[in-house]
Design a protein around this motif. Sequence first.
Motif, PDB file in Angstrom:
ATOM      1  N   LEU A 120     -60.061  -4.208  74.017  1.00 57.16           N
ATOM      2  CA  LEU A 120     -58.812  -3.615  73.972  1.00 57.16           C
ATOM      3  C   LEU A 120     -58.451  -3.544  72.424  1.00 57.16           C
ATOM      4  N   THR A 121     -57.734  -2.311  71.843  1.00 55.90           N
ATOM      5  CA  THR A 121     -57.283  -2.466  70.760  1.00 55.90           C
ATOM      6  C   THR A 121     -55.840  -1.717  70.778  1.00 55.90           C
ATOM      7  N   GLY A 122     -55.199  -2.137  69.564  1.00 59.87           N
ATOM      8  CA  GLY A 122     -53.922  -1.368  69.480  1.00 59.87           C
ATOM      9  C   GLY A 122     -53.512  -1.599  67.885  1.00 59.87           C
ATOM     10  N   ILE A 123     -52.539  -0.677  67.239  1.00 60.30           N
ATOM     11  CA  ILE A 123     -51.887  -0.660  66.304  1.00 60.30           C
ATOM     12  C   ILE A 123     -50.381  -0.885  66.369  1.00 60.30           C
ATOM     13  N   THR A 124     -49.781  -2.047  65.908  1.00 61.03           N
ATOM     14  CA  THR A 124     -48.271  -1.831  65.911  1.00 61.03           C
ATOM     15  C   THR A 124     -47.798  -2.841  64.788  1.00 61.03           C
ATOM     16  N   LEU A 125     -46.570  -2.442  64.655  1.00 60.18           N
ATOM     17  CA  LEU A 125     -45.794  -3.115  63.813  1.00 60.18           C
ATOM     18  C   LEU A 125     -44.977  -4.430  64.210  1.00 60.18           C
ATOM     19  N   MET A 131     -50.022   5.095  59.316  1.00 63.69           N
ATOM     20  CA  MET A 131     -49.470   4.509  60.613  1.00 63.69           C
ATOM     21  C   MET A 131     -48.185   3.564  59.903  1.00 63.69           C
ATOM     22  N   THR A 132     -47.875   3.169  58.711  1.00 63.10           N
ATOM     23  CA  THR A 132     -46.802   2.575  58.554  1.00 63.10           C
ATOM     24  C   THR A 132     -45.705   3.584  58.534  1.00 63.10           C
ATOM     25  N   PHE A 133     -46.031   4.811  57.972  1.00 64.70           N
ATOM     26  CA  PHE A 133     -44.924   5.967  57.987  1.00 64.70           C
ATOM     27  C   PHE A 133     -44.598   6.255  59.388  1.00 64.70           C
ATOM     28  N   TYR A 134     -45.331   6.271  60.252  1.00 65.79           N
ATOM     29  CA  TYR A 134     -45.313   6.883  61.507  1.00 65.79           C
ATOM     30  C   TYR A 134     -44.668   5.989  62.662  1.00 65.79           C
ATOM     31  N   LEU A 135     -45.040   4.361  62.449  1.00 64.02           N
ATOM     32  CA  LEU A 135     -44.565   3.747  63.178  1.00 64.02           C
ATOM     33  C   LEU A 135     -43.167   3.084  62.917  1.00 64.02           C
ATOM     34  N   VAL A 147     -35.718  -1.594  59.821  1.00 62.23           N
ATOM     35  CA  VAL A 147     -36.651  -0.753  58.817  1.00 62.23           C
ATOM     36  C   VAL A 147     -35.981  -1.189  57.526  1.00 62.23           C
ATOM     37  N   LYS A 148     -34.656  -0.954  57.268  1.00 58.61           N
ATOM     38  CA  LYS A 148     -33.895  -1.461  56.041  1.00 58.61           C
ATOM     39  C   LYS A 148     -34.189  -2.716  55.314  1.00 58.61           C
ATOM     40  N   GLN A 149     -33.690  -3.779  56.445  1.00 58.84           N
ATOM     41  CA  GLN A 149     -33.878  -5.130  56.038  1.00 58.84           C
ATOM     42  C   GLN A 149     -35.094  -5.705  56.067  1.00 58.84           C
ATOM     43  N   SER A 150     -36.118  -5.322  56.747  1.00 57.46           N
ATOM     44  CA  SER A 150     -37.374  -6.074  56.819  1.00 57.46           C
ATOM     45  C   SER A 150     -38.677  -5.298  56.638  1.00 57.46           C
ATOM     46  N   SER A 151     -38.423  -4.169  55.756  1.00 52.40           N
ATOM     47  CA  SER A 151     -39.462  -3.229  55.584  1.00 52.40           C
ATOM     48  C   SER A 151     -40.764  -3.901  55.200  1.00 52.40           C
ATOM     49  N   SER A 152     -40.709  -5.119  54.417  1.00 51.15           N
ATOM     50  CA  SER A 152     -41.742  -5.874  53.626  1.00 51.15           C
ATOM     51  C   SER A 152     -42.586  -6.550  54.862  1.00 51.15           C
ATOM     52  N   LYS A 153     -42.060  -6.824  56.086  1.00 51.14           N
ATOM     53  CA  LYS A 153     -42.449  -7.486  56.844  1.00 51.14           C
ATOM     54  C   LYS A 153     -43.119  -6.563  58.218  1.00 51.14           C
TER      55      LYS A 153
END
Length: 200
Positions: free
Chosen positions: A122-127, A152-156, A171-177
């Motif tokens: 199984l695979t997946g890509i997630t933030l 994927m960063t932009f899309y997710l 997204v505003k507060q924790s974009s680095s994470k």
Amino acid sequence: MTILNIVSTVSRTGMQSAWMAWEGLFDQITKIRSVSVTQYGICKLVVRKHLGNSIACDNGYYIHAGDCVGELHLDNRKMLELSRTNGADRTALMTARMLRKSLEQISYAMEHNPELRDVKALTGITLLHRGIIHGLGFEQHPIQSKWIRVWMTFYLRFLLRVLHPVGRQRVKQSSSKLVPMMLMMSRQSLIHRFRKEVQS
């Protein structure tokens, strides 16, 4: 509620409706391009051929180009329904429980459904790898391709802003994470982990 809040809510609802319409079209395209697409609870399992470099799993198994893998996709329509009726924290807890149940169903199907006999992992890509997958047994692998990582960063992040109750704030507060990671679990690890949970 102020006029500004009303306008913001209407705009957000419109964006969500437009996104769901796009997802309906994308689902049809995915079915054509994939070996199979099956629903298991809150997850869609998209079976397709792995492309790119070989990936080493922690238990010593390798996924090579051409191997069948099952891509996990959260059902965003169900996620949207949850987020509209529950707070952010409750939605996260409910999603984690429903994801575990979906993995139990997929594990059982891996053992008993002939259509999934060739699926190696199984695979997946997630933030949301920092919280939502805790205790589920997934390995985390960085995305090797720079261009896929950027896309994927932009899309997710955009998806999070549109669908999550407090996505814009996150997204505003924790974009680095909020960095996308590839999740991986070999067929053997999946069955070993969730067969025991189903039987207990």
